[in-house]
Design a protein around this motif. Sequence first.
Motif, PDB file in Angstrom:
ATOM      1  N   ILE A   1     -12.402  67.089  64.766  1.00  0.00           N
ATOM      2  CA  ILE A   1     -11.376  67.723  65.359  1.00  0.00           C
ATOM      3  C   ILE A   1     -11.524  67.914  66.911  1.00  0.00           C
ATOM      4  O   ILE A   1     -10.007  67.427  67.408  1.00  0.00           O
ATOM      5  N   THR A   2     -12.402  69.130  67.065  1.00  0.00           N
ATOM      6  CA  THR A   2     -12.893  69.765  68.309  1.00  0.00           C
ATOM      7  C   THR A   2     -12.817  68.771  69.147  1.00  0.00           C
ATOM      8  O   THR A   2     -11.959  68.958  70.506  1.00  0.00           O
ATOM      9  N   HIS A   3     -13.531  67.955  68.863  1.00  0.00           N
ATOM     10  CA  HIS A   3     -13.622  67.079  70.225  1.00  0.00           C
ATOM     11  C   HIS A   3     -12.088  66.614  70.258  1.00  0.00           C
ATOM     12  O   HIS A   3     -11.759  65.666  72.000  1.00  0.00           O
ATOM     13  N   ILE A   4     -11.529  66.117  69.220  1.00  0.00           N
ATOM     14  CA  ILE A   4      -9.973  65.268  69.749  1.00  0.00           C
ATOM     15  C   ILE A   4      -9.406  66.527  70.425  1.00  0.00           C
ATOM     16  O   ILE A   4      -8.538  65.471  71.716  1.00  0.00           O
ATOM     17  N   ILE A   5      -9.085  67.394  70.348  1.00  0.00           N
ATOM     18  CA  ILE A   5      -8.652  68.577  71.476  1.00  0.00           C
ATOM     19  C   ILE A   5      -9.032  68.309  72.354  1.00  0.00           C
ATOM     20  O   ILE A   5      -8.058  68.873  72.988  1.00  0.00           O
ATOM     21  N   ASP A   6      -9.918  68.524  72.651  1.00  0.00           N
ATOM     22  CA  ASP A   6     -10.209  68.398  74.655  1.00  0.00           C
ATOM     23  C   ASP A   6      -9.968  67.163  74.918  1.00  0.00           C
ATOM     24  O   ASP A   6      -9.348  67.121  76.369  1.00  0.00           O
TER      25      ASP A   6
ATOM     26  N   LEU B   1      -7.419  64.958  74.303  1.00  0.00           N
ATOM     27  CA  LEU B   1      -5.537  65.287  74.437  1.00  0.00           C
ATOM     28  C   LEU B   1      -5.377  66.694  75.327  1.00  0.00           C
ATOM     29  O   LEU B   1      -4.474  66.527  76.667  1.00  0.00           O
ATOM     30  N   ALA B   2      -6.628  67.149  75.378  1.00  0.00           N
ATOM     31  CA  ALA B   2      -5.909  68.630  77.049  1.00  0.00           C
ATOM     32  C   ALA B   2      -6.493  67.430  78.799  1.00  0.00           C
ATOM     33  O   ALA B   2      -5.886  68.367  79.188  1.00  0.00           O
TER      34      ALA B   2
ATOM     35  N   ILE C   1      -2.503  61.811  66.559  1.00  0.00           N
ATOM     36  CA  ILE C   1      -2.917  60.680  68.012  1.00  0.00           C
ATOM     37  C   ILE C   1      -2.740  59.325  67.771  1.00  0.00           C
ATOM     38  O   ILE C   1      -1.778  58.752  69.626  1.00  0.00           O
ATOM     39  N   ASP C   2      -1.815  58.905  67.133  1.00  0.00           N
ATOM     40  CA  ASP C   2      -0.908  57.371  67.120  1.00  0.00           C
ATOM     41  C   ASP C   2       0.245  58.154  68.198  1.00  0.00           C
ATOM     42  O   ASP C   2       0.330  57.085  68.817  1.00  0.00           O
TER      43      ASP C   2
END
Length: 582
Positions: free
Chosen positions: A6-11, A13-14, A298-299
């Motif tokens: 989840i942290t990776h996804i947040i990065d 998205l940033a 994410i979708d």
Amino acid sequence: MNLNNITHIIDILADSPLRQYLKGNESRTLFEEERKVLNKIDDIIRINIANLQNPLKAVVLGEVKAGKSTLINSLIQKEVAYTNVVEATAAIVEVKYSETENIFINFKNDEKRKVNSLVELNKLMDEKRNNQEFFSKINFISISTNTDRLKKITIVDTPGLNTITAENTERTEDYIKNADVVLWVINAHNLGQSDVVDKLEEIMEYGKPIIGIVNRIDEIDGDEDEILEYVQDEMGYIFDEIFTTSAKKAWDGFIQNNNKIIEESNINNLYKFIIDNIESNSKEFQMDSIEKSTISQIDKDLYVHKNTKNKLDTMLEKIDEDLRSLSEFNNNIKQITENKMNDWLNREFFKNEKNILLTCDNKDEYSRLLKQYTSSKYIENIINAQYKKMGKYIMDEWRKRSQQFIERKIDNVDFSIHADIPQNTNALQLTSEDEILDGAKNGGIAAGAVGLGLAGYAAWLGPAAYYITIGSAVGAFLPPLLIAGAIGGAVLGYLKRDKQKAKHYTQVEVLVKAIKNVVKDEILPDMMDKLNEYSDYYYEYTSGIIFDILSQCNISKEKVEDINNNLSKYIKNLEIELIDFK
């Protein structure tokens, strides 16, 4: 999935070009609609992570008189939710575990009011039943109790669907964001109501697991299995699980210590599901809930960025198309103006004067007219009138052109974010709250005001100041005609020398031809230069308005192109990550 994923996804998205552009940008932008959606996505993911540190939270939602409070009491097997008060006066109630039993009314001004018992709370709520001012000041009611079943789960009771007002809508939504699971209680008497389905589809947007509970099942005629099948057919796409219960019968059985009645209520099936799938595996369930919610976000993020990419593609295409169209129109106006001026010079210029001279038989009158018609001031006035006429023609043509832009319909262009939502994405209903932004449609500005409407044209439709200025400047570019010199030397001298040989009409023909040649060679080029400058002024002004509208949104065409290019890279990268994520 784990927290690192989840942290990776947040990065990732940033790194969104939209987020990067909007970060720290408090001014009005081209992406105000996107800003709201992306903030909501980021907020939900952030809250999901924060919730991993807290007990699992279940939010109970449903219609008025669906039996939510009784259901909570039955599940907890303790009276923790008040049930004898009209729901229209109810506030949000948070029920959680504590070794010390306490009840507090938490007000919006951060004040707390301790209530000694549920009986006292019920009495107070009943007394304030019609005092909406009192309830509007309440943030939520907190009930802490030492019931073991609350050690791993916090339950939030909310106002009935039909009583959620502007005062508590935002707080209810905040609780949904923080929820790990939603328990939606349906009144068996009101199956199939469209407003219920609409509200459920809104809640789906949060990506939370939703358990459907058809309550008061014992109060209606009909086969329970058929009712369950009906709900499954109509709303099965919304619910992760569906149960039928009679919370009142379960509570009566609990009070009477009658296991048979409790068993008949079906409450045990729901309770077992919560124990086996939620309470006993709260962290796993929370992670599953977060996974589902994150994938949903994410979708949505992908959809928003693809929609924006489509919007910007169309905007840039329309801008270039409009610029080409304006340039072609400008060139066309110039060519038509030149043709009109040549036609005027060949057909109309000095036509009346020529006819008068040809028909004049009086020698003195002929000399007077000849002197009058060949004076610099007289010819300048003729040319000045034609120049103003052509200036007005150019202005009128540009006016009509701009009006066409303004009146052009954009009904067939829909770039609001709710259009064509992918089937695998929860319903995302978003419309722009600010319809107009300085003459340009917010959100839809891309293909609307900039691409098709060019609403800024309205700013110059009325004024004709520039035309008046140019029109009065004729003398600045007309050279002194000095017919007595230039034409006089070329024509009048000839007439004097050959007056006995040349016939009257030949003299006039030679004179008119000489004057036209001077106008054609010495004056017309300067006139056309000025008229072309005049048309170029409107071209530059109207073209500039396209970029002025973008400037109102604090962005340049070059920046739009840069964001658009980066959107393609971001979308491709996120699509790859989403495949691995799923």
